[in-house]
Design a protein around this motif. Structure first.
Motif, PDB file in Angstrom:
ATOM      1  N   UNK A  39      46.491  50.262  91.892  1.00 52.17           N
ATOM      2  CA  UNK A  39      45.987  49.970  93.236  1.00 52.17           C
ATOM      3  C   UNK A  39      46.440  51.067  94.194  1.00 52.17           C
ATOM      4  N   UNK A  40      45.805  51.103  95.338  1.00 51.59           N
ATOM      5  CA  UNK A  40      46.177  52.043  96.410  1.00 51.59           C
ATOM      6  C   UNK A  40      46.236  53.476  95.895  1.00 51.59           C
ATOM      7  N   UNK A  41      45.118  53.936  95.348  1.00 47.15           N
ATOM      8  CA  UNK A  41      45.027  55.299  94.801  1.00 47.15           C
ATOM      9  C   UNK A  41      46.129  55.597  93.800  1.00 47.15           C
ATOM     10  N   UNK A  42      46.373  54.649  92.921  1.00 47.98           N
ATOM     11  CA  UNK A  42      47.347  54.751  91.826  1.00 47.98           C
ATOM     12  C   UNK A  42      48.793  54.844  92.312  1.00 47.98           C
ATOM     13  N   UNK A  43      49.050  54.435  93.540  1.00 50.88           N
ATOM     14  CA  UNK A  43      50.433  54.397  94.026  1.00 50.88           C
ATOM     15  C   UNK A  43      51.184  53.198  93.443  1.00 50.88           C
ATOM     16  N   UNK A  44      50.423  52.188  93.024  1.00 51.58           N
ATOM     17  CA  UNK A  44      51.002  50.978  92.445  1.00 51.58           C
ATOM     18  C   UNK A  44      50.336  50.743  91.102  1.00 51.58           C
ATOM     19  N   UNK A  56      55.695  44.612  84.200  1.00 49.24           N
ATOM     20  CA  UNK A  56      56.131  45.903  84.731  1.00 49.24           C
ATOM     21  C   UNK A  56      55.402  46.192  86.038  1.00 49.24           C
ATOM     22  N   UNK A  57      56.153  46.765  86.979  1.00 48.78           N
ATOM     23  CA  UNK A  57      55.598  47.241  88.242  1.00 48.78           C
ATOM     24  C   UNK A  57      56.122  48.648  88.467  1.00 48.78           C
ATOM     25  N   UNK A  58      55.225  49.574  88.748  1.00 48.07           N
ATOM     26  CA  UNK A  58      55.629  50.960  89.010  1.00 48.07           C
ATOM     27  C   UNK A  58      55.048  51.404  90.348  1.00 48.07           C
ATOM     28  N   UNK A  59      55.849  52.178  91.083  1.00 43.95           N
ATOM     29  CA  UNK A  59      55.408  52.745  92.355  1.00 43.95           C
ATOM     30  C   UNK A  59      55.437  54.264  92.252  1.00 43.95           C
ATOM     31  N   UNK A  60      54.455  54.906  92.863  1.00 42.60           N
ATOM     32  CA  UNK A  60      54.445  56.366  92.936  1.00 42.60           C
ATOM     33  C   UNK A  60      55.439  56.800  94.010  1.00 42.60           C
ATOM     34  N   UNK A  62      54.983  58.403  96.649  1.00 41.70           N
ATOM     35  CA  UNK A  62      54.486  58.293  98.022  1.00 41.70           C
ATOM     36  C   UNK A  62      54.174  56.848  98.432  1.00 41.70           C
ATOM     37  N   UNK A  63      54.810  55.868  97.794  1.00 43.64           N
ATOM     38  CA  UNK A  63      54.587  54.452  98.122  1.00 43.64           C
ATOM     39  C   UNK A  63      54.979  54.169  99.565  1.00 43.64           C
ATOM     40  N   UNK A  64      55.908  54.941 100.107  1.00 40.02           N
ATOM     41  CA  UNK A  64      56.369  54.754 101.484  1.00 40.02           C
ATOM     42  C   UNK A  64      55.285  54.973 102.525  1.00 40.02           C
ATOM     43  N   UNK A  65      54.155  55.566 102.128  1.00 35.52           N
ATOM     44  CA  UNK A  65      53.042  55.757 103.053  1.00 35.52           C
ATOM     45  C   UNK A  65      52.330  54.442 103.359  1.00 35.52           C
ATOM     46  N   UNK A  73      49.911  42.891  99.357  1.00 33.94           N
ATOM     47  CA  UNK A  73      48.524  42.508  99.072  1.00 33.94           C
ATOM     48  C   UNK A  73      47.999  43.243  97.837  1.00 33.94           C
ATOM     49  N   UNK A  74      48.352  44.530  97.723  1.00 32.83           N
ATOM     50  CA  UNK A  74      47.874  45.325  96.590  1.00 32.83           C
ATOM     51  C   UNK A  74      48.483  44.829  95.276  1.00 32.83           C
ATOM     52  N   UNK A  75      49.754  44.483  95.292  1.00 30.15           N
ATOM     53  CA  UNK A  75      50.392  43.974  94.071  1.00 30.15           C
ATOM     54  C   UNK A  75      49.751  42.657  93.661  1.00 30.15           C
ATOM     55  N   UNK A  76      49.553  41.766  94.617  1.00 28.51           N
ATOM     56  CA  UNK A  76      48.923  40.478  94.306  1.00 28.51           C
ATOM     57  C   UNK A  76      47.547  40.689  93.686  1.00 28.51           C
ATOM     58  N   UNK A  77      46.740  41.516  94.318  1.00 31.38           N
ATOM     59  CA  UNK A  77      45.388  41.767  93.814  1.00 31.38           C
ATOM     60  C   UNK A  77      45.418  42.458  92.450  1.00 31.38           C
ATOM     61  N   UNK A  78      46.327  43.402  92.282  1.00 32.98           N
ATOM     62  CA  UNK A  78      46.410  44.128  91.007  1.00 32.98           C
ATOM     63  C   UNK A  78      46.857  43.199  89.871  1.00 32.98           C
TER      64      UNK A  78
END
Length: 162
Positions: A39-44, A56-60, A62-65, A73-78
Motif C-alpha cells: 500500500x501507499x506506493x509500496x511504503x507498506x 509480517x508488516x514492513x515499512x519503507x 520513507x514511511x514518515x512521509x 488506514x493503509x494497513x487495515x486495507x492492505x
C-alpha cells in the motif's frame, strides 16, 4: 461371491485411501499459503497466512512521509486485501475436492425418502470488516458476543476499548 465382495471392498478402501491422501495434501498445501499486499506506493507491505492472520508488516524508509491516520488506514486495507487474496488461493486449492464431492451421490439418492442433509445446513453470515463501534457493528443484536470477545482477549498489546 465372497471373493467378489473382497475385491469390491479392497477397491473401495484403495479409493478412500487415495482420497484421504489427497485431502491431506490439500490441507498441507493450504497451510503453506501466504499473501502479501502493498500500500501507499509500496511504503507498506503486509503478509497474512492461510487463515488471513497478519504475520509480517514492513515499512519503507520513507514511511514518515505519511500521517499516522494514513498508515493505519493503509494497513487495515492492505491486511483485508491480503486476507481476501489468500482466501481465494485456498478456495482454488479446494476446488478439485469440491468438484469430486459434487459428483458423489447424495444420501437422499441412496436411501429413498431420506432428506438431503446438505440443504439443511445453515449458511454462516458474512463476517464484517467494519471497524469497532461503526454503525454496522452497533446493530449487532447479540450484545454478549462483543463483551465475550473483549473478555477473552489476551495480548501483549494494550486494548484501547477497555
Amino acid at each position: 461371491m465372497n471373493e467378489r465382495l473382497r475385491a469390491d471392498a479392497a477397491m473401495m478402501l484403495e479409493a478412500m485411501t487415495e482420497q484421504m491422501q489427497g485431502v491431506a495434501r490439500i490441507h498441507r498445501d493450504r497451510a503453506r499459503l501466504m499473501a502479501t499486499v502493498t500500500a501507499c506506493d509500496k511504503r507498506i507491505a503486509v503478509t497474512v497466512n492461510a487463515d488471513g492472520i497478519l504475520i509480517e508488516t514492513r515499512f519503507a524508509d520513507d514511511i514518515g512521509d505519511l500521517s499516522y491516520s494514513e498508515i493505519a488506514a493503509a494497513i487495515t486495507e492492505a491486511v483485508q486485501g491480503a486476507a481476501k487474496k489468500v482466501s481465494e488461493q485456498g478456495r482454488l486449492l479446494m476446488e478439485p475436492l469440491r468438484e469430486h464431492k459434487a459428483r458423489l451421490p447424495h444420501l437422499s439418492e441412496l436411501i429413498g425418502g431420506m432428506p438431503d442433509i446438505t440443504s439443511m445446513m445453515p449458511v454462516p453470515p458474512v463476517v464484517s470488516t467494519a471497524p469497532p463501534n461503526s454503525p454496522e457493528r452497533r446493530d449487532d443484536t447479540d450484545a454478549e458476543f462483543g463483551a465475550a470477545q473483549r473478555r477473552g482477549r489476551r495480548s501483549l498489546v494494550s486494548d484501547l476499548d477497555e
